[in-house]
Design an enzyme around this catalytic site. Sequence first.
Site, PDB file in Angstrom:
ATOM      1  N   ARG A 181       0.847  -1.186   0.000  1.00 29.11           N
ATOM      2  CA  ARG A 181       0.000   0.000   0.000  1.00 29.11           C
ATOM      3  C   ARG A 181       0.883   1.236   0.000  1.00 29.11           C
ATOM      4  O   ARG A 181       1.974   1.224   0.590  1.00 29.11           O
ATOM      5  CB  ARG A 181      -0.919   0.030   1.233  1.00 29.11           C
ATOM      6  CG  ARG A 181      -2.144  -0.874   1.136  1.00 29.11           C
ATOM      7  CD  ARG A 181      -3.187  -0.354   0.145  1.00 29.11           C
ATOM      8  NE  ARG A 181      -4.373  -1.171   0.123  1.00 29.11           N
ATOM      9  CZ  ARG A 181      -4.584  -2.186  -0.730  1.00 29.11           C
ATOM     10  NH1 ARG A 181      -3.683  -2.504  -1.635  1.00 29.11           N
ATOM     11  NH2 ARG A 181      -5.707  -2.866  -0.701  1.00 29.11           N
TER      12      ARG A 181
ATOM     13  N   HIS B 276      -1.375   0.873  -9.604  1.00 25.63           N
ATOM     14  CA  HIS B 276      -2.081  -0.070  -8.712  1.00 25.63           C
ATOM     15  C   HIS B 276      -2.712  -1.212  -9.515  1.00 25.63           C
ATOM     16  O   HIS B 276      -3.935  -1.426  -9.448  1.00 25.63           O
ATOM     17  CB  HIS B 276      -3.147   0.653  -7.872  1.00 25.63           C
ATOM     18  CG  HIS B 276      -3.565  -0.136  -6.652  1.00 25.63           C
ATOM     19  ND1 HIS B 276      -3.841   0.427  -5.440  1.00 25.63           N
ATOM     20  CD2 HIS B 276      -3.741  -1.471  -6.472  1.00 25.63           C
ATOM     21  CE1 HIS B 276      -4.188  -0.506  -4.575  1.00 25.63           C
ATOM     22  NE2 HIS B 276      -4.133  -1.679  -5.184  1.00 25.63           N
TER      23      HIS B 276
HETATM   24  P1  NDP Z   1      -2.064 -11.449   4.405  1.00 27.50           P
HETATM   25  O1  NDP Z   1      -2.925 -10.923   5.472  1.00 27.50           O
HETATM   26  O2  NDP Z   1      -2.197 -12.865   3.982  1.00 27.50           O
HETATM   27  O3  NDP Z   1      -0.512 -11.228   4.818  1.00 27.50           O
HETATM   28  C1  NDP Z   1      -0.057 -10.110   5.482  1.00 27.50           C
HETATM   29  C2  NDP Z   1       1.356 -10.380   5.967  1.00 27.50           C
HETATM   30  O4  NDP Z   1       1.902  -9.185   6.520  1.00 27.50           O
HETATM   31  C3  NDP Z   1       1.428 -11.450   7.053  1.00 27.50           C
HETATM   32  O5  NDP Z   1       2.523 -12.301   6.828  1.00 27.50           O
HETATM   33  C4  NDP Z   1       1.631 -10.630   8.324  1.00 27.50           C
HETATM   34  O6  NDP Z   1       2.348 -11.312   9.344  1.00 27.50           O
HETATM   35  C5  NDP Z   1       2.468  -9.498   7.785  1.00 27.50           C
HETATM   36  N1  NDP Z   1       2.398  -8.335   8.662  1.00 27.50           N
HETATM   37  C6  NDP Z   1       1.328  -7.556   8.948  1.00 27.50           C
HETATM   38  N2  NDP Z   1       1.658  -6.581   9.820  1.00 27.50           N
HETATM   39  C7  NDP Z   1       2.975  -6.752  10.085  1.00 27.50           C
HETATM   40  C8  NDP Z   1       3.894  -6.071  10.902  1.00 27.50           C
HETATM   41  N3  NDP Z   1       3.545  -5.007  11.628  1.00 27.50           N
HETATM   42  N4  NDP Z   1       5.177  -6.527  10.935  1.00 27.50           N
HETATM   43  C9  NDP Z   1       5.541  -7.596  10.208  1.00 27.50           C
HETATM   44  N5  NDP Z   1       4.723  -8.291   9.413  1.00 27.50           N
HETATM   45  C10 NDP Z   1       3.451  -7.870   9.334  1.00 27.50           C
HETATM   46  O7  NDP Z   1      -2.250 -10.478   3.151  1.00 27.50           O
HETATM   47  P2  NDP Z   1      -2.040 -10.793   1.591  1.00 27.50           P
HETATM   48  O8  NDP Z   1      -0.734 -11.460   1.417  1.00 27.50           O
HETATM   49  O9  NDP Z   1      -3.241 -11.431   1.032  1.00 27.50           O
HETATM   50  O10 NDP Z   1      -1.997  -9.301   1.015  1.00 27.50           O
HETATM   51  C11 NDP Z   1      -1.027  -8.393   1.476  1.00 27.50           C
HETATM   52  C12 NDP Z   1      -1.328  -6.981   1.000  1.00 27.50           C
HETATM   53  O11 NDP Z   1      -1.061  -6.860  -0.393  1.00 27.50           O
HETATM   54  C13 NDP Z   1      -2.792  -6.530   1.120  1.00 27.50           C
HETATM   55  O12 NDP Z   1      -3.109  -6.156   2.446  1.00 27.50           O
HETATM   56  C14 NDP Z   1      -2.829  -5.344   0.168  1.00 27.50           C
HETATM   57  O13 NDP Z   1      -2.453  -4.170   0.857  1.00 27.50           O
HETATM   58  C15 NDP Z   1      -1.747  -5.701  -0.859  1.00 27.50           C
HETATM   59  N6  NDP Z   1      -2.332  -5.979  -2.169  1.00 27.50           N
HETATM   60  C16 NDP Z   1      -1.983  -5.154  -3.225  1.00 27.50           C
HETATM   61  C17 NDP Z   1      -2.474  -5.389  -4.487  1.00 27.50           C
HETATM   62  C18 NDP Z   1      -2.036  -4.559  -5.639  1.00 27.50           C
HETATM   63  O14 NDP Z   1      -2.568  -4.707  -6.751  1.00 27.50           O
HETATM   64  N7  NDP Z   1      -1.043  -3.699  -5.463  1.00 27.50           N
HETATM   65  C19 NDP Z   1      -3.411  -6.494  -4.741  1.00 27.50           C
HETATM   66  C20 NDP Z   1      -3.670  -7.313  -3.590  1.00 27.50           C
HETATM   67  C21 NDP Z   1      -3.151  -7.050  -2.355  1.00 27.50           C
HETATM   68  P3  NDP Z   1       1.744 -12.629  10.069  1.00 27.50           P
HETATM   69  O15 NDP Z   1       1.699 -13.696   8.980  1.00 27.50           O
HETATM   70  O16 NDP Z   1       2.717 -12.957  11.112  1.00 27.50           O
HETATM   71  O17 NDP Z   1       0.362 -12.255  10.551  1.00 27.50           O
HETATM   72  C1  OXD Z   2      -6.323  -5.603  -3.103  1.00 26.44           C
HETATM   73  C2  OXD Z   2      -5.873  -4.646  -4.125  1.00 26.44           C
HETATM   74  O1  OXD Z   2      -6.090  -5.360  -1.916  1.00 26.44           O
HETATM   75  O2  OXD Z   2      -6.258  -4.801  -5.304  1.00 26.44           O
HETATM   76  O3  OXD Z   2      -6.911  -6.633  -3.471  1.00 26.44           O
HETATM   77  O4  OXD Z   2      -5.125  -3.725  -3.821  1.00 26.44           O
END
Ligand code: NDP
Ligand code: OXD
Length: 297
Positions: free
Chosen positions: A212, A260
């Site tokens: 993000r 994005h």
């Molecule tokens: P998940 O919830 O599966 O994974 C999030 C990961 O981030 C987990 O491993 C979590 O740790 C880690 N995390 C969260 N907070 C912290 C922190 N403070 N310190 C360290 N690690 C942290 O999410 P997804 O993988 O499905 O998606 C991730 C992000 O990708 C979404 O939230 C979105 O913002 C972004 N996204 C962007 C897109 C784009 O087109 N640019 C499309 C889709 C998603 P733990 O496993 O230990 O809980």
């Molecule tokens: C998502 C994105 O979070 O598209 O799925 O950014």
Amino acid sequence: MRKVAPELDVRVWPDRMGDISEIEYCAAWLPPPGVVKSLPKLKVIMSLGAGVDAILKDPTLPENVPIVRVNDPDLTGRMTEYIVLHVLMHHRQQRRLDENQKNRVWDSFPTHAARALSVGIMGMGVMGRDSAEKLRDLGFRVAGWSRTRKDVPGVQSFAGESEFDAFLGRTDVLVSLLPATPDTDGIINRGNISKLSRNGPFGAPIVINAGRGRQQVAEDILAALDSGELHAATLDVFVQEPLPPDSRLWTHPKVTLTPHCAADSDPETICAYVASNIEKHRRGEPLQNLVDRARGY
Ligand code: NDP
Ligand code: OXD
């Protein structure tokens, strides 16, 4: 929705809502504040994306209604394509080759093997893990950083604040696949950039942010690129989207910028995912991919 689940009675905000006391499920991406709260019989909020920051931003969101987010192989595969594409693009110096072609320059400069590059992925959830595995399979030295420890074969795991500096110190290419939460805001800043490895083949690290926009401090990235502290950056997400035309990120020679689109949500796939979750919930099955509001993701 009507195409993939013709049996569902689908209402569309704001014009075709009908009697709102009949609405049990809401599928949303950027719901204007107050709209979700106005649905008195709501049972589940379905995010239309993997990230839920836009939904959680609504201060009036009803507290007792569960939120389910997208976890679908189509979306994950698209993100992995993007991360692998951009790691390879920097690794194989494709922008330099493009420039040479444009200028008819035959410069067969030396290259290096994937094992020369340490990739560090912040966020080892659904997306981060898949990208890590594919990059590992290509031969990159891959590590992940998450809140909790992960066990992914061939991928070094760093967990929590206490291991963050060690993770940065071994990383030549920093990838963010973190969710937007107060803890991850501004994490790609000058201080953390200065802790990244300078032992890689380019002598300075590379940043790829597809998590993000709030995670990056744009001015810090630009200053680090200008000073040579950063070698290059790929950015897919921004604090303000669309990125304003006067942003210096558009024209910086070391920035690769995408709108994005790292992982686009395919409407049919996501609607089928939402419809199947509704069906399972109606059958009394437990909800999967629930958002933990306290954690913010
Ligand atoms: P998940 O919830 O599966 O994974 C999030 C990961 O981030 C987990 O491993 C979590 O740790 C880690 N995390 C969260 N907070 C912290 C922190 N403070 N310190 C360290 N690690 C942290 O999410 P997804 O993988 O499905 O998606 C991730 C992000 O990708 C979404 O939230 C979105 O913002 C972004 N996204 C962007 C897109 C784009 O087109 N640019 C499309 C889709 C998603 P733990 O496993 O230990 O809980
Ligand atoms: C998502 C994105 O979070 O598209 O799925 O950014």
